[in-house]
Scaffold this motif. Structure first.
Motif, PDB file in Angstrom:
ATOM      1  N   ALA A 100       0.725  -1.262   0.380  1.00 56.14           N
ATOM      2  CA  ALA A 100       0.054  -0.183   0.430  1.00 56.14           C
ATOM      3  C   ALA A 100       0.440   1.305   0.521  1.00 56.14           C
ATOM      4  CB  ALA A 100      -0.813  -0.231   1.384  1.00 56.14           C
ATOM      5  N   GLU A 114      -1.242   7.635   0.889  1.00 59.28           N
ATOM      6  CA  GLU A 114      -2.605   8.581   0.123  1.00 59.28           C
ATOM      7  C   GLU A 114      -3.007   9.321  -1.371  1.00 59.28           C
ATOM      8  OE1 GLU A 114      -1.585   9.281   3.271  1.00 59.28           O
ATOM      9  OE2 GLU A 114      -3.511   8.494   4.964  1.00 59.28           O
ATOM     10  N   GLU A 158      -9.667   4.714  -4.656  1.00 57.03           N
ATOM     11  CA  GLU A 158     -10.063   4.549  -3.479  1.00 57.03           C
ATOM     12  C   GLU A 158      -9.185   5.313  -2.903  1.00 57.03           C
ATOM     13  OE1 GLU A 158      -8.956  -0.333  -3.496  1.00 57.03           O
ATOM     14  OE2 GLU A 158      -7.052   1.197  -4.605  1.00 57.03           O
ATOM     15  N   SER A 190      -7.544  -5.366  -4.328  1.00 56.09           N
ATOM     16  CA  SER A 190      -6.658  -4.934  -3.885  1.00 56.09           C
ATOM     17  C   SER A 190      -7.374  -6.401  -2.654  1.00 56.09           C
ATOM     18  CB  SER A 190      -7.204  -3.918  -3.064  1.00 56.09           C
ATOM     19  OG  SER A 190      -6.534  -4.336  -1.786  1.00 56.09           O
ATOM     20  N   GLY A 199      -6.584  -7.861   4.318  1.00 59.21           N
ATOM     21  CA  GLY A 199      -4.667  -7.440   5.469  1.00 59.21           C
ATOM     22  C   GLY A 199      -5.300  -8.460   5.191  1.00 59.21           C
ATOM     23  N   LYS A 215      -6.515  -7.822  10.819  1.00 61.34           N
ATOM     24  CA  LYS A 215      -7.527  -6.814  11.716  1.00 61.34           C
ATOM     25  C   LYS A 215      -7.390  -5.850  12.630  1.00 61.34           C
ATOM     26  CE  LYS A 215     -11.440  -8.639   8.984  1.00 61.34           C
ATOM     27  NZ  LYS A 215     -13.060  -9.096   8.461  1.00 61.34           N
ATOM     28  N   LYS A 237      -0.302  -0.787   9.132  1.00 64.36           N
ATOM     29  CA  LYS A 237      -0.899  -0.567   7.862  1.00 64.36           C
ATOM     30  C   LYS A 237      -0.445  -1.086   7.132  1.00 64.36           C
ATOM     31  CE  LYS A 237      -3.839   2.963  10.622  1.00 64.36           C
ATOM     32  NZ  LYS A 237      -4.203   4.675  11.180  1.00 64.36           N
ATOM     33  N   LEU A 291      -1.893  -4.481   6.904  1.00 61.69           N
ATOM     34  CA  LEU A 291      -3.731  -4.434   7.126  1.00 61.69           C
ATOM     35  C   LEU A 291      -3.612  -3.944   5.331  1.00 61.69           C
ATOM     36  CD1 LEU A 291      -4.226  -2.222  10.013  1.00 61.69           C
ATOM     37  CD2 LEU A 291      -4.385  -4.807  10.054  1.00 61.69           C
ATOM     38  N   ASN A 292      -2.591  -3.796   5.024  1.00 58.03           N
ATOM     39  CA  ASN A 292      -2.872  -3.482   2.985  1.00 58.03           C
ATOM     40  C   ASN A 292      -3.585  -2.203   3.285  1.00 58.03           C
ATOM     41  OD1 ASN A 292      -2.775  -2.952   0.405  1.00 58.03           O
ATOM     42  ND2 ASN A 292      -4.671  -4.742   0.409  1.00 58.03           N
ATOM     43  N   GLN A 293      -3.710  -0.946   3.818  1.00 58.15           N
ATOM     44  CA  GLN A 293      -3.669   0.227   4.201  1.00 58.15           C
ATOM     45  C   GLN A 293      -3.130   1.537   3.448  1.00 58.15           C
ATOM     46  OE1 GLN A 293      -6.003   1.133   8.176  1.00 58.15           O
ATOM     47  NE2 GLN A 293      -6.947  -0.647   8.492  1.00 58.15           N
ATOM     48  N   TYR A 294      -3.371   2.301   3.271  1.00 58.24           N
ATOM     49  CA  TYR A 294      -2.976   3.103   2.352  1.00 58.24           C
ATOM     50  C   TYR A 294      -2.251   4.330   3.394  1.00 58.24           C
ATOM     51  CZ  TYR A 294      -4.832   2.702  -2.491  1.00 58.24           C
ATOM     52  OH  TYR A 294      -5.005   2.086  -3.057  1.00 58.24           O
ATOM     53  N   GLN A 295      -1.024   4.837   3.759  1.00 59.41           N
ATOM     54  CA  GLN A 295      -0.272   5.389   4.968  1.00 59.41           C
ATOM     55  C   GLN A 295       0.993   5.856   3.920  1.00 59.41           C
ATOM     56  OE1 GLN A 295      -1.389   5.296   8.338  1.00 59.41           O
ATOM     57  NE2 GLN A 295       0.768   6.472   8.636  1.00 59.41           N
TER      58      GLN A 295
END
Length: 518
Positions: free
Chosen positions: A177, A180, A190, A215, A218, A221, A263, A267-271
């Motif tokens: 990831a 943002e 996204e 995508s 993750g 969690k 993350k 978690l595969n979140q944009y960060q």
């Protein structure tokens, strides 16, 4: 050759079955996305229709941003699956695997895979001169959109049409990831498109119909307590590549890692994740970022901090009761002069319908310096555009940073002293590590620069610091949080003689009170 491979999950399977011109696969570390791309190259090579001589010919480029990462990660992953039994691997740049093997139907697969690092200008030139079937962009978050665009121009050129042409051609990508503001999140839809981009720049980030992004789930969690704060992590039953990892793999790799690192890689979140020491280590996203966008109140002045330069930025704040600050807007630009910035700032205010509010604009004191080509200053240009901006009372880096840090650490009636709107994505990314002290290695020891690193997050954070100074936080730092009756920045700037009068007041002697000599 028999290719006995099963995709690590449904998302990776859908990625491989998609025949789009450009495909991207985003996932956590250990999700099998790089191996998936390796297998997709081999699968397409074996599915290439044979020419008149029964030979299936393809040529591929595999790109990574630096040479060490190319050798230690990308090539290593490739050779774990495809070694010299399939053909000779050349270990001199450009690293190339010449594969030549027979299939069950007696046809021959000739597949040339060229590995390129794009950290040198000559490597980029090599890419732009190749005739390719396809390209794999490994770890695309470290590759610029312009490079991806260049890759799309080089595919579909091998084999030539007189040799039958390629059965499929295009670009495949994988990545952890990104932050943002990266092109991947914007094109995939996204994350929102930054407002500071020009119309032409926004058009370049519109996803074409023949581009698809996938995508993976993750690997874990977040586990929250009753107050909504992070309490730990739980295993995600929907994660991919479960059968190829140890059961406690993720539980072990998160030990000692920051929430931002988890993350991105788990978690595969944009960060935003930067290699440096955060300027504001006490900032916590779950504490200092509001759940919903913040609307300004007409009961308080809006303090707008401004940083100049070629990437000017502005931050919209309000200092509420008892020193509680809210940041409800940001205006971030790139490669823009003071004139265009002033016009854009006015449009930003009008677009959000903030026209009825009372504004105080506080900027970088360096904005009073004249340009080398003319005698105008950024403050003059802003005032000519109808924006009455004034310089902050200091440009001392330590005071500026402490003025923000003190608000972050402040509690007001049990609530955080600083609350940021989730719409301020650049500011939040800077708080989480994008705005940092650059890491340096000297004589084997790790040290950090004394001043914050100048990058795309520093401009908006400089603007925030000037806003805090304009709201009196700098005086709080210098006076030990004791209230003072000193004039505000605007009052002092509008009356430059006031400070001189106050300084001489204690020593002033009225001539009428002095007795006359005989």
């Amino acid at each position: 050759m028999k290719l006995d491979y099963k995709p690590p999950g449904n998302v990776a399977k859908a990625f491989m079955k998609d025949a789009s011109f450009v495909r991207g696969l985003r996932g956590p570390v250990g999700s099998g996305k790089s191996v998936t791309c390796c297998m997709e190259i081999m699968r397409k090579a074996m599915l290439q229709k044979p020419n008149e001589k029964g030979v299936r010919r393809t040529r591929w480029a595999v790109v990574r941003n630096t040479n060490p990462q190319l050798k230690t990660t990308t090539i290593k992953t490739w050779r774990d699956w495809f070694d010299d039994d399939l053909g000779r691997f050349i270990w001199s740049p450009p690293y190339t695997h010449h594969m030549n093997f027979a299939m069950a139907d007696k046809t021959i697969v000739e597949c040339e895979v060229i590995f390129l690092a794009l950290d040198k200008t000559e490597d980029v030139k090599k890419l732009l001169s190749l005739e390719l079937t396809g390209v794999w962009v490994n770890e695309a978050r470290e590759i610029g959109k312009s490079i991806v665009d260049a890759c799309t121009m080089r595919v579909g050129r091998f084999p030539s049409m007189r040799d039958g042409g390629p059965s499929w051609f295009g670009v495949i990508m994988d990545t952890n990831a990104p932050d943002e503001t990266h092109w991947w999140g914007i094109m995939s839809g996204e994350v929102p498109t930054p407002e500071y981009l020009t119309t032409d720049e926004k058009l370049l980030l519109v996803k074409p119909d023949d581009w698809n992004f996938y995508s993976q789930a993750g690997a874990m969690k977040e586990k929250l307590d009753d107050a909504g704060n992070l309490a730990g992590y739980d295993d995600n039953v929907d994660r991919e590549n479960r059968d190829n990892l140890q059961p406690d793999y993720y539980n072990k790799i998160i030990l000692g890692k920051s929430p931002a690192w988890v993350k991105v890689y788990v978690l595969n979140q944009y960060q935003a994740l930067m290699d440096g020491k955060p300027v504001y280590p006490t900032f916590r996203k779950d504490t200092h970022v509001a759940k919903e966008p913040i609307e300004p109140t007409d009961q308080n002045d809006v303090i707008v901090g401004i940083d100049f330069g070629r990437s000017p930025s502005a931050v919209f704040c309000q200092n509420l009761a008892l020193g509680r600050w809210v940041i409800f807007g940001e205006y971030v630009t790139q490669d823009m002069g003071a004139q265009r910035f002033a016009e854009g700032l006015k449009r930003e205010i009008a677009k959000n319908k903030w026209d009825k509010l009372t504004f105080r604009f506080i900027g970088d004191p360096a904005g009073n310096q004249m340009a080398q080509t003319n005698e105008t200053t950024p403050f003059m240009i802003l005032r000519a555009a109808g924006i009455k901006a004034y310089p902050a009372n200091t440009n001392d880096t330590a005071i500026r940073i402490e003025s923000v840090e003190s608000v972050i650490n402040r509690l007001v009636d049990g609530k955080p002293g600083l609350v940021v709107s989730p719409l301020c994505t650049n500011l939040i990314s800077g708080f989480e590590g994008g705005y940092n002290y650059k890491r340096m290695v000297y004589m084997g020891s790790e040290k950090y620069d004394e001043k914050p690193n100048k990058n795309r997050f520093s401009h908006v954070h400089d603007a925030l610091q000037y806003a805090m100074l304009g709201g009196g936080e700098g005086r709080r730092v210098l006076t030990g949080n004791q209230p003072t009756k000193l004039p505000t920045t605007v009052e002092r700037a509008s009356n430059p003689f006031q400070r001189l009068k106050r300084r001489n007041r204690s020593t002033y002697v009225d001539p009428k009170s002095v007795p006359k000599k005989n």
